[in-house]
Write an enzyme that holds these catalytic residues in place. Sequence first.
Site, mmCIF file in Angstrom:
data_model
loop_
_atom_site.group_PDB
_atom_site.id
_atom_site.type_symbol
_atom_site.label_atom_id
_atom_site.label_comp_id
_atom_site.label_asym_id
_atom_site.label_seq_id
_atom_site.Cartn_x
_atom_site.Cartn_y
_atom_site.Cartn_z
ATOM 1 N N ALA A 279 0.777 -1.233 0.000
ATOM 2 C CA ALA A 279 0.000 0.000 0.000
ATOM 3 C C ALA A 279 0.815 1.292 0.000
ATOM 4 O O ALA A 279 0.351 2.308 -0.510
ATOM 5 C CB ALA A 279 -0.948 0.012 1.202
ATOM 6 N N GLY A 283 -1.432 6.454 -2.133
ATOM 7 C CA GLY A 283 -2.260 7.162 -3.096
ATOM 8 C C GLY A 283 -3.353 6.290 -3.684
ATOM 9 O O GLY A 283 -4.528 6.666 -3.707
ATOM 10 N N LYS A 284 -2.975 5.109 -4.150
ATOM 11 C CA LYS A 284 -3.983 4.187 -4.699
ATOM 12 C C LYS A 284 -4.912 3.693 -3.595
ATOM 13 O O LYS A 284 -6.112 3.490 -3.826
ATOM 14 C CB LYS A 284 -3.293 3.014 -5.394
ATOM 15 C CG LYS A 284 -2.451 3.392 -6.604
ATOM 16 C CD LYS A 284 -1.873 2.151 -7.259
ATOM 17 C CE LYS A 284 -0.851 2.511 -8.338
ATOM 18 N NZ LYS A 284 0.387 3.090 -7.752
ATOM 19 N N ASP A 346 0.263 -3.834 -6.238
ATOM 20 C CA ASP A 346 1.143 -2.847 -6.865
ATOM 21 C C ASP A 346 2.536 -3.100 -6.302
ATOM 22 O O ASP A 346 2.946 -2.488 -5.319
ATOM 23 C CB ASP A 346 0.648 -1.434 -6.544
ATOM 24 C CG ASP A 346 1.504 -0.346 -7.171
ATOM 25 O OD1 ASP A 346 2.338 -0.673 -8.033
ATOM 26 O OD2 ASP A 346 1.356 0.821 -6.786
ATOM 27 N N CYS A 399 5.098 -0.025 -11.871
ATOM 28 C CA CYS A 399 5.428 1.255 -12.497
ATOM 29 C C CYS A 399 6.705 1.073 -13.309
ATOM 30 O O CYS A 399 7.719 1.738 -13.083
ATOM 31 C CB CYS A 399 5.599 2.344 -11.442
ATOM 32 S SG CYS A 399 5.780 3.982 -12.179
#
Length: 461
Positions: A279, A283-284, A346, A399
């Site tokens: 996490a 932001g997400k 992520d 990313c």
Amino acid sequence: MSDRSPRNRAPQRRPDKVRQLAYKVIRQVTSEDGYANLVLNKALRDQRLGGRDAAFATELVHGTLRWQGTYDAILARSVSRPLAELDPELLDLLRLGAHQLLNMRVDSYAAVNEMVTLARAEIGQSRSGLVNAVLRKVSQRSLDQWIAAVAPALDDDLFGHLAIAKAHPRWIVETFADALGTDGDELDELLDADNDPPRVTLVARPGLADLDELVEAGATRGRWSPYAAVLQGGGDPGRISAISSGRAGVQDEGSQLVAVALASAPLEGSDAKWLDLCAGPGGKSALLAAIVSQRDGVLTAVEPQPHRAELVRSNLRAVPGDHQVLVGDGTKPTWPEGSFDRVLADVPCSGLGALRRRPEARWRRTPEDVEELRPLQEQLLDSAITSVRPGGVVAYVTCTPHPREAGSVVDAVLARRSDAMLEDARSLLPGVPGLGKGPDIQLWPHLHGTDAMYLALIRRT
């Protein structure tokens, strides 16, 4: 009394405060592995610099770090001994001077003079003469002329030429060419986009703020995300009340889109328990928590580092609901299998997709970093699939466009499992062009104006 006495000696000029601040920030980034954006922002706050001074300092710092490898190739032709023999503080000062001479609209005489003054103050009078001589030599050619002189010929060594001309390490140029499937004009466009400073993109967290509020504060609507707005001309987003209160945030539009895609995937049955497996900084998490709150659900956010978990909590402070932030290892779930309806993974990655906003990263990362991260990426994706219920969905996000961190990880994990399948994610972002051949999604700076985010959507069967 001699006219050389301290009483008659002319006072030394003081260095320009903005250049001095930029130099100190660059030194902290290169010598202490600091993050340019964090170090610079703190320095600007401490010195209470804003407006044109802050913009000038930002370009000095980010531009110097972004073009570091190219400037080193130029300085190597301008210094009489190997750069490795120069003191690091001297080399950083020469890079800062080269950036002003070759990539900024700074008068050559002023740039050299200011850097000599800065050299006297920061590294001593004895080395100011070398600074003067080297930078005067650099100033005798334009950037294009220097590139023609120091880079390999385009026809003989394309990647070697682009590494110097576009300020990217050769291995990253090769990686991007592989990911794009071309070494033609599109590769040039991507490398150029990587060298453009990113726009300040905001997110209006649904149910807490709307785009009209951000537009009234001076932003314009984003291109792709229904929650995005761009703060034109930069500026301090913290001055906007929606940002300072946590009802909105600063978030790249690509980061928003992968969260939107996960939240938009069709789902039968329950849809109240969501998980963000990796996490930090949040932001997400905040965007997903705001969306799931509107569905009367909750988000669980997991982050292994306590200080980053605090950043997640800060991002979630304005979002209603009983959302949880757990400090823990996502590869070792403390919850039962199949506990969640939607899971975001992520995963930690090389960050090659965010080189626009992290100018120093391109010179720090190595191909070995990619291989070292690969086992963790596979473990986290495997854990994410195990954590979602049958029929639920997982978004695997990185990313970076590096194939070894993107589709290759998904293929490897799914090859070991019989209870999950890859779905076409492109329909989840209607109106966004150029998402790739599918079923996964690749965003690009030169096509979408976003970080190079990768997304694969996986459904547990």
